[in-house]
Every structure is written in structure tokens, then in C-alpha cells.
Design a protein around this motif. Structure first.
Motif, PDB file in Angstrom:
ATOM      1  N   CYS A  46       0.832  -1.213   0.000  1.00  0.00           N
ATOM      2  CA  CYS A  46       0.000   0.000   0.000  1.00  0.00           C
ATOM      3  C   CYS A  46       0.865   1.261   0.000  1.00  0.00           C
ATOM      4  N   THR A  47       1.975   1.233   0.730  1.00  0.00           N
ATOM      5  CA  THR A  47       2.882   2.384   0.750  1.00  0.00           C
ATOM      6  C   THR A  47       3.411   2.681  -0.637  1.00  0.00           C
ATOM      7  N   VAL A  48       3.810   1.636  -1.354  1.00  0.00           N
ATOM      8  CA  VAL A  48       4.334   1.813  -2.712  1.00  0.00           C
ATOM      9  C   VAL A  48       3.242   2.319  -3.648  1.00  0.00           C
ATOM     10  N   LEU A  49       2.069   1.693  -3.626  1.00  0.00           N
ATOM     11  CA  LEU A  49       0.997   2.058  -4.555  1.00  0.00           C
ATOM     12  C   LEU A  49       0.484   3.473  -4.299  1.00  0.00           C
ATOM     13  N   PHE A  50       0.234   3.814  -3.047  1.00  0.00           N
ATOM     14  CA  PHE A  50      -0.316   5.134  -2.722  1.00  0.00           C
ATOM     15  C   PHE A  50       0.654   6.253  -3.085  1.00  0.00           C
ATOM     16  N   ASN A  51       1.925   6.050  -2.752  1.00  0.00           N
ATOM     17  CA  ASN A  51       2.898   7.090  -3.065  1.00  0.00           C
ATOM     18  C   ASN A  51       3.175   7.170  -4.562  1.00  0.00           C
ATOM     19  N   LEU A  53       0.851   6.809  -6.750  1.00  0.00           N
ATOM     20  CA  LEU A  53      -0.278   7.612  -7.227  1.00  0.00           C
ATOM     21  C   LEU A  53       0.013   9.105  -7.059  1.00  0.00           C
ATOM     22  N   VAL A  54       0.608   9.470  -5.915  1.00  0.00           N
ATOM     23  CA  VAL A  54       0.953  10.873  -5.692  1.00  0.00           C
ATOM     24  C   VAL A  54       2.018  11.327  -6.680  1.00  0.00           C
ATOM     25  N   ILE A  55       3.042  10.511  -6.862  1.00  0.00           N
ATOM     26  CA  ILE A  55       4.144  10.867  -7.762  1.00  0.00           C
ATOM     27  C   ILE A  55       3.666  10.999  -9.199  1.00  0.00           C
ATOM     28  N   ILE A  56       2.886  10.035  -9.664  1.00  0.00           N
ATOM     29  CA  ILE A  56       2.381  10.077 -11.046  1.00  0.00           C
ATOM     30  C   ILE A  56       1.431  11.251 -11.234  1.00  0.00           C
ATOM     31  N   SER A  57       0.592  11.502 -10.246  1.00  0.00           N
ATOM     32  CA  SER A  57      -0.374  12.602 -10.345  1.00  0.00           C
ATOM     33  C   SER A  57       0.323  13.942 -10.520  1.00  0.00           C
ATOM     34  N   ILE A  58       1.243  14.233  -9.623  1.00  0.00           N
ATOM     35  CA  ILE A  58       1.916  15.535  -9.665  1.00  0.00           C
ATOM     36  C   ILE A  58       2.838  15.646 -10.868  1.00  0.00           C
ATOM     37  N   SER A  59       3.455  14.549 -11.263  1.00  0.00           N
ATOM     38  CA  SER A  59       4.368  14.587 -12.409  1.00  0.00           C
ATOM     39  C   SER A  59       3.628  14.710 -13.728  1.00  0.00           C
ATOM     40  N   ALA A  76       6.692  12.256  -1.180  1.00  0.00           N
ATOM     41  CA  ALA A  76       6.204  10.973  -1.690  1.00  0.00           C
ATOM     42  C   ALA A  76       7.345  10.093  -2.189  1.00  0.00           C
ATOM     43  N   VAL A  77       8.363  10.697  -2.794  1.00  0.00           N
ATOM     44  CA  VAL A  77       9.523   9.922  -3.255  1.00  0.00           C
ATOM     45  C   VAL A  77      10.242   9.293  -2.064  1.00  0.00           C
ATOM     46  N   ALA A  78      10.419  10.080  -1.001  1.00  0.00           N
ATOM     47  CA  ALA A  78      11.059   9.543   0.210  1.00  0.00           C
ATOM     48  C   ALA A  78      10.229   8.410   0.805  1.00  0.00           C
ATOM     49  N   ASP A  79       8.910   8.592   0.852  1.00  0.00           N
ATOM     50  CA  ASP A  79       8.031   7.540   1.371  1.00  0.00           C
ATOM     51  C   ASP A  79       8.039   6.311   0.467  1.00  0.00           C
ATOM     52  N   LEU A  80       8.165   6.523  -0.833  1.00  0.00           N
ATOM     53  CA  LEU A  80       8.227   5.397  -1.772  1.00  0.00           C
ATOM     54  C   LEU A  80       9.468   4.544  -1.516  1.00  0.00           C
ATOM     55  N   LEU A  81      10.600   5.183  -1.240  1.00  0.00           N
ATOM     56  CA  LEU A  81      11.828   4.439  -0.931  1.00  0.00           C
ATOM     57  C   LEU A  81      11.648   3.574   0.318  1.00  0.00           C
ATOM     58  N   VAL A  82      10.915   4.111   1.272  1.00  0.00           N
ATOM     59  CA  VAL A  82      10.655   3.342   2.490  1.00  0.00           C
ATOM     60  C   VAL A  82       9.843   2.091   2.165  1.00  0.00           C
ATOM     61  N   LEU A 294       6.810   1.965  13.340  1.00  0.00           N
ATOM     62  CA  LEU A 294       5.915   3.103  13.543  1.00  0.00           C
ATOM     63  C   LEU A 294       6.292   4.236  12.592  1.00  0.00           C
ATOM     64  N   LEU A 295       7.589   4.435  12.380  1.00  0.00           N
ATOM     65  CA  LEU A 295       8.065   5.424  11.413  1.00  0.00           C
ATOM     66  C   LEU A 295       7.669   5.039  10.001  1.00  0.00           C
ATOM     67  N   TYR A 296       7.855   3.758   9.670  1.00  0.00           N
ATOM     68  CA  TYR A 296       7.576   3.312   8.307  1.00  0.00           C
ATOM     69  C   TYR A 296       6.099   3.441   7.962  1.00  0.00           C
ATOM     70  N   ILE A 297       5.236   3.179   8.935  1.00  0.00           N
ATOM     71  CA  ILE A 297       3.795   3.239   8.682  1.00  0.00           C
ATOM     72  C   ILE A 297       3.362   4.655   8.331  1.00  0.00           C
ATOM     73  N   SER A 298       4.054   5.658   8.873  1.00  0.00           N
ATOM     74  CA  SER A 298       3.711   7.044   8.538  1.00  0.00           C
ATOM     75  C   SER A 298       3.881   7.307   7.045  1.00  0.00           C
ATOM     76  N   SER A 299       4.788   6.578   6.397  1.00  0.00           N
ATOM     77  CA  SER A 299       4.990   6.741   4.958  1.00  0.00           C
ATOM     78  C   SER A 299       3.791   6.242   4.159  1.00  0.00           C
TER      79      SER A 299
END
Length: 340
Positions: A46-51, A53-59, A76-82, A294-299
């Protein structure tokens, strides 16, 4: 006793059976572990897919090429790496005690971990500065903050995060000796010295978080004062509707990003507080694992907050999921009637 010990030795599994220096292999199975691995894997996907979506949308959509959205893109890029690198590796370590990725990956993956989390906090700080300027001086915002300036700030921020982490982890011989511990072949865990924890606490957490909290406090004070002023003006002059819409939209954006920041800080604070009560921290301890996740889930939560509060994200996600972004003119489509 000798026979029993021999029988136990026969049942012992090793990470690399052909290597005499191999670590013992511990596979964590059972219904509870299977459920945990499934849940964490679902969060990672879900972290990969949601982020994405943000990256593709803005780009993709030209209407979203704004300074604020570029900062959200950086986040979103930072969260995608996570979700793409850090989470799968941690899930693997929770499932099997052995490290099969080699010594180089043992050194590189912690770098990616810290760079991505540091870049997230750096993006949060830049977003707070951007929102403060937008709310405090909305008429001159477009001249002070441009897409070009924001792009340079993002590049500079990522570069500083990368070189800071690289310097601390790899170019400091004193720290390098105690960071990567491999007592046997097939083991990888990080031991962080208490002195480094204090330095990182100040540079990577207290300073940026103090800036964020101060700026958002000022944002809400200014937004409230402006809302009162606009309300009093609207009673006398009806043409003030345009100014009201502008200030209201900026306030809404500030509140939305403020929720992201508060949730993010809520995930970070337990991690750093726990680090202060131990002179050495190992990445294999239970407490470290819980607070790290807990940190990773925030992404994974950040894009969900965008989806709840931002109509443009829901509209762009609809275009992406239905594959309408492949139309030749899709990048010029209007995603919202009213600028947020």
C-alpha cells in the motif's frame, strides 16, 4: 548428555551450511508470525501504490506543477523508498534471522533508510516554510516562491541529507568500527553509539521539528487573524469574496499538511525518546523494531491524508486507475474547479 547434544546439533540449521563461520538460522513461523508478515507486507504494498499515485499525479498533470505540490512530490519519493526498499528488507529480517543480501547491502540499506527518513523530515520543513509564506504574504507568494526555486531547494535538501548521512556512517572511522556488526557469516545488524544518537537527535530531529512546530503555530495565528479581518470586511464590502476564497483555501491546505506533520512527529518522537534511554541500540531489539515500523507506517498514511482532504488527488487517482492518463491531452485536464 553427549548423545543429546549431538542430536541437538543435528537439528540445528545454519544460514550457509557450507561455511564453517555461518550463523545459526532461526525461522519464525506460526499463525501469529504469518499474520504479522502478511499485515506488514500489505502495508508495504500500500505504501508503494499510494505514493506512486501521488508521484504520477503531480508529475503528469500540468495543473499540479506548483511549488507546494513539488514539495509533496519530494515527500512521496522519500516515502516510496521506504515502502520499496526499507520495509521489504525489514520484513525479511523479521521472518528469517539470516542476512542473505551480502555485506555491501548491509552497509547500503541503512544508508537508504536514514536518507529517506531524513528527506521526509526535510520535505516537511520546506512545506512548513512554503505554507507560512503563502498564508502570511499571499499576494507576493507567487513572486517569492516559484517552481524553479522550489526544485533547487528540493535538490539541495536531498543532497544535504545524503552527504550528512554518508559522512556520519561511512567517512568517520570512529563510528564505522562500531556500526556494522557481523560476528558470524550471515548476520547484519546495526549498533549505534550513544554519542551519535545525541548528535543525530539534535540535527535530524530537534532542529527541523522545532522549525516546523513554530511555523505552523504562526500559520494558524495568522490564518485566524486574517479570517477575522475578512469576515469583518465582508460585512461591509461584498466584493471581498475572492480574497476570502484565497485565504480559506490556503488555511485549508495548511491544516491538511499540519495533520500530516503532527502524525509524522507522533511517529518520530517515541523512536528518538527510546534511543535516549540506552547507551547502545541494536536494530534487532524488539523496542527498536516496533518504533522503526511506527516510522515506516507514517509513509503509508501520508497519501491517505491527501486522498481525504485533497479533491485533486482523488480526481487524479481516478484518471490513473482507469488508464485515462494515456490519452494525449490528459496532462492538461482540469482536476478541480477551485484552486486549493
Amino acid at each position: 548428555m553427549n548423545i543429546t547434544e549431538q542430536q541437538q546439533d543435528l537439528t540445528v540449521q545454519y544460514c550457509f551450511p557450507d561455511n564453517n563461520l555461518s550463523c545459526r538460522k532461526e525461522v519464525r513461523t506460526g499463525p501469529g508470525n504469518i499474520f504479522l508478515f502478511t499485515l506488514l507486507s500489505f502495508i508495504s504494498v500500500c505504501t508503494v501504490l499510494f505514493n506512486l499515485l501521488v508521484i504520477i499525479s503531480i508529475s503528469h498533470f500540468k495543473q499540479l506543477h506548483t511549488p507546494t505540490n513539488l514539495l509533496i512530490l519530494s515527500l512521496a519519493v522519500a516515502d516510496l523508498l521506504v515502502g520499496l526498499v526499507v520495509m521489504p528488507v525489514n520484513i525479511m529480517q523479521l521472518g528469517v534471522s539470516c542476512w542473505y543480501l551480502g555485506k555491501m547491502a548491509c552497509a547500503v540499506i541503512p544508508l537508504i533508510n536514514v536518507v529517506s527518513t531524513s528527506a521526509s523530515l526535510c520535505s516537511m520543513t520546506c512545506i512548513a516554510v512554503d505554507r507560512y509564506i503563502a498564508v502570511n504574504d499571499p499576494l507576493l507568494y507567487s513572486t517569492k516562491i516559484t517552481v524553479c526555486k522550489t526544485s533547487l531547494i528540493i535538490i539541495l535538501g536531498w543532497s544535504l541529507c545524503f552527504f550528512y548521512v554518508l559522512t556520519v556512517f561511512y567517512f568517520n572511522d570512529h563510528l564505522l568500527q562500531s556500526q556494522i556488526s557481523m560476528s558470524c557469516y550471515g548476520e547484519c545488524f546495526i549498533v549505534i553509539k550513544y554519542s551519535w544518537v545525541i548528535v543525530d537527535l539534535v540535527i535530524s530531529f530537534l532542529c527541523p521539528c522545532s522549525i516546523i512546530l513554530i511555523l505552523y503555530t504562526l500559520i494558524f495565528i495568522v490564518a485566524r487573524r486574517q479570517a477575522i479581518a475578512v469576515k469583518s470586511m465582508s460585512k461591509v464590502h461584498s466584493p471581498g469574496h475572492t480574497v476570502k476564497v484565497s485565504i480559506t483555501s490556503e488555511t485549508k491546505a495548511a491544516k491538511t499538511l499540519g495533520i500530516v506533520v503532527c502524525f509524522y512527529l507522533g511517529c518520530w518522537i517515541p523512536f528518538f525518546l527510546s534511543s535516549l534511554f540506552s547507551e547502545t541500540l541494536s536494530s534487532v531489539t524488539l523496542l527498536w523494531t516496533v518504533f522503526s515500523w511506527l516510522l515506516y507506517i507514517s509513509s503509508a498514511v501520508n497519501p491517505i491524508i491527501y486522498a481525504i482532504f485533497y479533491p485533486w488527488f482523488r480526481a487524479s487517482a481516478n484518471y490513473i486507475v482507469t488508464c485515462r492518463i494515456f490519452d494525449s491531452s490528459s496532462s492538461s485536464l482540469s482536476l478541480f474547479r477551485e484552486h486549493f
